[in-house]
Design an enzyme around this catalytic site. Structure first.
Site, PDB file in Angstrom:
ATOM      1  N   SER A   1       5.085 -21.622   0.748  1.00 33.06           N
ATOM      2  CA  SER A   1       4.930 -22.978   1.254  1.00 33.06           C
ATOM      3  C   SER A   1       4.271 -23.831   0.187  1.00 33.06           C
ATOM      4  O   SER A   1       3.558 -23.327  -0.678  1.00 33.06           O
ATOM      5  CB  SER A   1       4.070 -22.973   2.527  1.00 33.06           C
ATOM      6  OG  SER A   1       4.633 -22.137   3.518  1.00 33.06           O
TER       7      SER A   1
ATOM      8  N   GLU B   1       0.832  -1.211   0.000  1.00 34.54           N
ATOM      9  CA  GLU B   1       0.000   0.000   0.000  1.00 34.54           C
ATOM     10  C   GLU B   1       0.866   1.260   0.000  1.00 34.54           C
ATOM     11  O   GLU B   1       0.626   2.208  -0.757  1.00 34.54           O
ATOM     12  CB  GLU B   1      -0.898   0.030   1.239  1.00 34.54           C
ATOM     13  CG  GLU B   1      -2.092  -0.882   1.213  1.00 34.54           C
ATOM     14  CD  GLU B   1      -2.996  -0.630   2.414  1.00 34.54           C
ATOM     15  OE1 GLU B   1      -3.047   0.521   2.891  1.00 34.54           O
ATOM     16  OE2 GLU B   1      -3.645  -1.569   2.882  1.00 34.54           O
TER      17      GLU B   1
ATOM     18  N   ASP C   1      -5.467  -9.962   1.873  1.00 28.29           N
ATOM     19  CA  ASP C   1      -5.174  -8.618   2.376  1.00 28.29           C
ATOM     20  C   ASP C   1      -5.952  -8.408   3.677  1.00 28.29           C
ATOM     21  O   ASP C   1      -7.160  -8.192   3.664  1.00 28.29           O
ATOM     22  CB  ASP C   1      -5.586  -7.594   1.325  1.00 28.29           C
ATOM     23  CG  ASP C   1      -5.317  -6.159   1.751  1.00 28.29           C
ATOM     24  OD1 ASP C   1      -4.869  -5.939   2.889  1.00 28.29           O
ATOM     25  OD2 ASP C   1      -5.569  -5.257   0.930  1.00 28.29           O
TER      26      ASP C   1
ATOM     27  N   ASP D   1      -4.951  -2.512   6.679  1.00 27.57           N
ATOM     28  CA  ASP D   1      -5.064  -1.257   5.937  1.00 27.57           C
ATOM     29  C   ASP D   1      -4.354  -0.142   6.679  1.00 27.57           C
ATOM     30  O   ASP D   1      -4.328  -0.117   7.922  1.00 27.57           O
ATOM     31  CB  ASP D   1      -6.537  -0.862   5.753  1.00 27.57           C
ATOM     32  CG  ASP D   1      -7.263  -1.735   4.748  1.00 27.57           C
ATOM     33  OD1 ASP D   1      -6.774  -1.844   3.607  1.00 27.57           O
ATOM     34  OD2 ASP D   1      -8.299  -2.317   5.101  1.00 27.57           O
TER      35      ASP D   1
END
Length: 761
Positions: free
Chosen positions: A229, A158, A301, A304
């Site tokens: 992974s 971001e 996600d 923020d």
């Protein structure tokens, strides 16, 4: 056969317990009841890993400065900002009903071992003597309040995207990361276009730093881009055994001791073996009598960045139609060698404030699923330890919060399944790809949870699996849920699916061979472009054109390719294609995206993009050839990837002690195969190619024939340098081999090398 036996009197031991340690250092706990089993798990974790788990707790709770001095005061403050500070009743209620009692028992076991070291100081690991510190006692909630040991994402992306847009315009962000599925960034309205200070990300990073020992200035953690992974489960018709086989190898930044710890926990109604983190009760990857299970990161996600306009006195932030007070907490901070300090922590309704710029009257705050009940890392795994089938496993996943993860499960009945465990914010009017104003216009509207995510049960292909790649199906409503658009390089999954979509039937041994596969599909795609360039190949180009694309330790082509790709091709593309200076803003390039720019001969290469692309590839290859010649000599037949690429388990204190003691603390080096683009994922630092991330623990489970399962944990099970199991598995790991993961009592007894009997003290 008689084996050495020790009886230990333990304060607070609820019932009867025994620990059998096999010849590979794996402890097999047998207890009279579940409470005693988890008590003994905690006691045993402290027996083998006390320095590590004590440091884990102090790092997570912001208590490092008390042991290590003023250099850690800032790190402690950052860690305290990232702790869970919500209602503990709601937190406990978010997990399986047994979670609270099991965690309380686990912590009591840790504390019992700490008490034992006070009576018998010789049991203390040597690190405490080196640092002149002591282990502390735990509270049950400590395990849950420490959130940052399992990172969520995407704060760094971001910030980078915002700063690129401010300096170069939004269109320049296409050189930063690729999106899956295709997506156009929703630029937030009301955002003041200004560069976000580096201090914002630095504060989160030092609070979440995995390798927390640095006696000088705190350093940023190794980037997570090379982490990944693999796991998969094979249906019976895809195996030579006629039973499912499950493979698991989670990858993380390497620590010393290893991040993972294998343990076997047995009590009436409970029989589970596998691996987890030694400071957390239970097991995350493993099996019980009925099912085998594993997970990888699903890169959703879950955080923020909010930017706030502050009042003139900096005590309030604009919200809605007015101003809202910043909540401030003051806490004591003990600092070794100094009087106690008082630190100030500031919070908005969304979470902690990471940085304040008083001149611009802006504050930068983090909102994360970490502050939501039920998102303590891996505690959700306690819910499936006693699951009898896939249905029970998936029911336990319903409460999974963090880290967002792909799960595979196989049952004795022959069925296999895949599911996502997650808790991702619903963002009704933005996509999470850029910071937003914190004034109330951008609020979460609930969550996408496990039940909303894709699941697969007994697919016709006969396998399920993941390697952190983009795996959302075409009918998933990504435009509504917006769970994430930035994914790990798909090269590992491309190789996995290439092999598993064939006709081969797999054994345990051939499954291990696939886990340790070193074929790079990324390399093949780029070498194919080199092959098509007209002209007589140079020695460098000829070497790669004759190479088999395998990053084995003895590979000359592998040594040249990795030096070329990592140190020359990717950096040069990033300096050449984007606007000048943009590359410096991207800490770690998106390797899949850069590879795609090259393969497609992106128009940014110039008016004749293919010709310019080819010239850049050839010039960077010659530069890499010259560098490897300096490193390995002029005889290319003597070049070997393993000469450059070495596994080395560096103890965090080794820099600060004598060479003799450092040699006891450190393990290695040894040549290592693979790299970030191969299933055998062993990421490295470009400066000297030392392995810094990837596989430290792996497992292959023969479902139902449990004693045929195998594992490895490097450099060893124990974190005590005096133990024979501190470094014994390092050569096994370096050679891509494994040891038995025994389950039956008869097999354990046969392989046991020591017995510890616990009795009430």
């Amino acid at each position: 056969m008689s084996i050495p036996s020790e009886t230990i009197l333990v304060e607070g031991l609820p019932g009867e317990a025994e620990i059998l340690i096999d010849r590979w250092g794996i402890p097999h706990i047998t207890a009279s009841d579940e409470t005693t089993a988890f008590f003994t798990q905690g006691f045993n974790a402290a027996r083998d890993r006390l320095w590590q788990i004590d440091l884990w707790r102090k790092r997570g709770l912001g208590l490092m400065a008390e042991d290590f001095g003023p250099a850690y005061a800032e790190r402690d403050r950052a860690a305290r900002l990232l702790m869970y500070r919500g209602d503990m009743a709601a937190e406990w209620a978010a997990y399986t009903p047994e979670a609270k009692g099991w965690t309380e028992a686990f912590v009591a076991g840790v504390n019992a071992y700490v008490a034992l070291t006070e009576r018998e100081p010789e049991r203390l690991p040597p690190e405490f003597g080196i640092m002149g510190s002591k282990p502390a006692r735990w509270l049950p909630e400590d395990v849950l309040r420490c959130r940052a040991h399992a990172r969520v994402r995407n704060l760094d992306a971001e910030i980078t995207r915002h700063n690129i847009a401010v300096k170069y315009g939004m269109e320049a962000d296409r050189f930063h990361k690729g999106f899956q599925p295709d997506w156009t960034v929703m630029v937030p309205e009301g955002m003041d276009p200004h560069p976000i200070p580096a201090e914002v990300l630095r504060m989160q990073n030092i609070g979440a730093e995995p390798n927390a020992i640095n006696l000088g200035t705190p350093t940023l953690p190794a980037d997570l881009a090379d982490e990944g992974s693999n796991h998969w489960a094979l249906a019976p018709h895809r195996t030579t055994t006629g039973r499912p086989i499950l493979a698991s190898d989670p990858h993380r930044v390497h620590e010393q001791p290893s991040l993972r710890y294998a343990v076997h926990i047995t009590a009436p109604g409970l029989n589970v073996i596998g691996s987890g983190e030694p400071a957390v009760p239970g097991i995350t990857f493993g099996h019980n009598d009925d099912i085998a299970f594993a997970m990888t990161i699903h890169p959703a996600d879950q955080e923020d960045l909010y930017i706030y306009e502050l009042s003139e006195d900096l005590t309030r932030y604009r919200y809605g139609g007015g101003w809202e007070a910043i909540r401030t907490e003051r806490e004591p901070l003990k600092v070794r060698g100094e009087p106690d300090r008082e630190i100030e922590l500031s919070f908005t309704r969304h979470g902690p404030i990471l940085h304040v710029n008083p001149e611009t009257r802006r504050a930068y705050g983090l909102r994360s699923v970490w502050w939501e009940a039920g998102t303590a890392a891996y505690i959700g795994a306690l819910g499936y330890l006693k699951a009898k089938d896939i249905k029970g496993y998936l029911a336990a996943l319903d409460s999974w919060g963090a880290p967002s993860s792909n799960h595979v499960v196989a049952e004795v009945a022959g069925n296999i399944a895949y599911a996502v465990g997650t808790k991702v914010p619903l963002r009704p009017n933005w996509d999470g790809l850029m910071p937003v104003p914190g004034d109330g216009r951008y609020e979460w509207a609930g969550f996408t949870t496990t039940r909303d995510m894709p699941r697969h049960y007994n697919p016709a292909s006969g396998w399920v699996g993941s390697a952190n790649q983009y795996n959302l199906p075409a009918d998933f409503d990504a435009a509504f849920r917006r769970t994430g658009f930035e994914w790990t390089d798909g090269a590992r999954y491309a190789r996995l699916s290439q092999v598993l979509n064939g006709e081969t039937k797999f054994s345990v041994a051939s499954t291990l061979a696939l886990q340790t596969d070193v074929t790079s599909v990324q390399a093949k795609s780029l070498v194919d472009v080199l092959r098509a360039i007209p002209g007589t190949p140079s020695p460098a180009r000829a070497l790669l054109m004759g190479w088999d694309h395998r990053l084995s330790t003895d590979s000359a082509g592998g040594a040249l390719y990795e030096a070329w790709f990592t140190k020359h091709l990717v950096p040069t593309v990033m300096r050449t294609l984007p606007p000048e200076g943009l590359a410096a803003m991207v800490a770690v390039p998106d390797t899949q995206h850069v590879t795609n720019l090259v393969l497609k001969a992106d128009p940014a290469f110039g008016p004749e993009p293919e010709k310019a692309r080819d010239a850049l590839m050839l010039s960077t290859l010659e530069a890499a050839f010259a560098e490897v010649t300096k490193l390995l000599g002029p005889d290319t037949t003597a070049w070997a990837w393993g000469t450059l690429h070495q596994g080395f388990a560096e103890h965090p204190l080794s820099k600060y002690v004598s060479p003799e003691l450092a040699a006891q603390l450190n393990v290695g080096p040894l040549p290592k195969s693979g790299a970030g683009s191969t299933l055998n994922n062993n990421g490295y630092r470009p400066s000297d190619f030392r392995v810094t991330s990837g596989v430290t623990w792996r497992m292959v489970v023969d479902v139902g024939n449990w004693d045929a399962s195998i594992t490895v944990n490097t450099p060893g099970q124990s974190g005590d340098p005096r133990s024979p199991h501190y470094r014994d598995l390092f050569p096994v790991w370096a050679k891509d081999e494994a040891v038995p993961l025994l389950y039956s009592r008869a097999a354990i007894e046969e392989a046991a090398e020591a017995r510890i009997v616990l009795k009430r003290g």
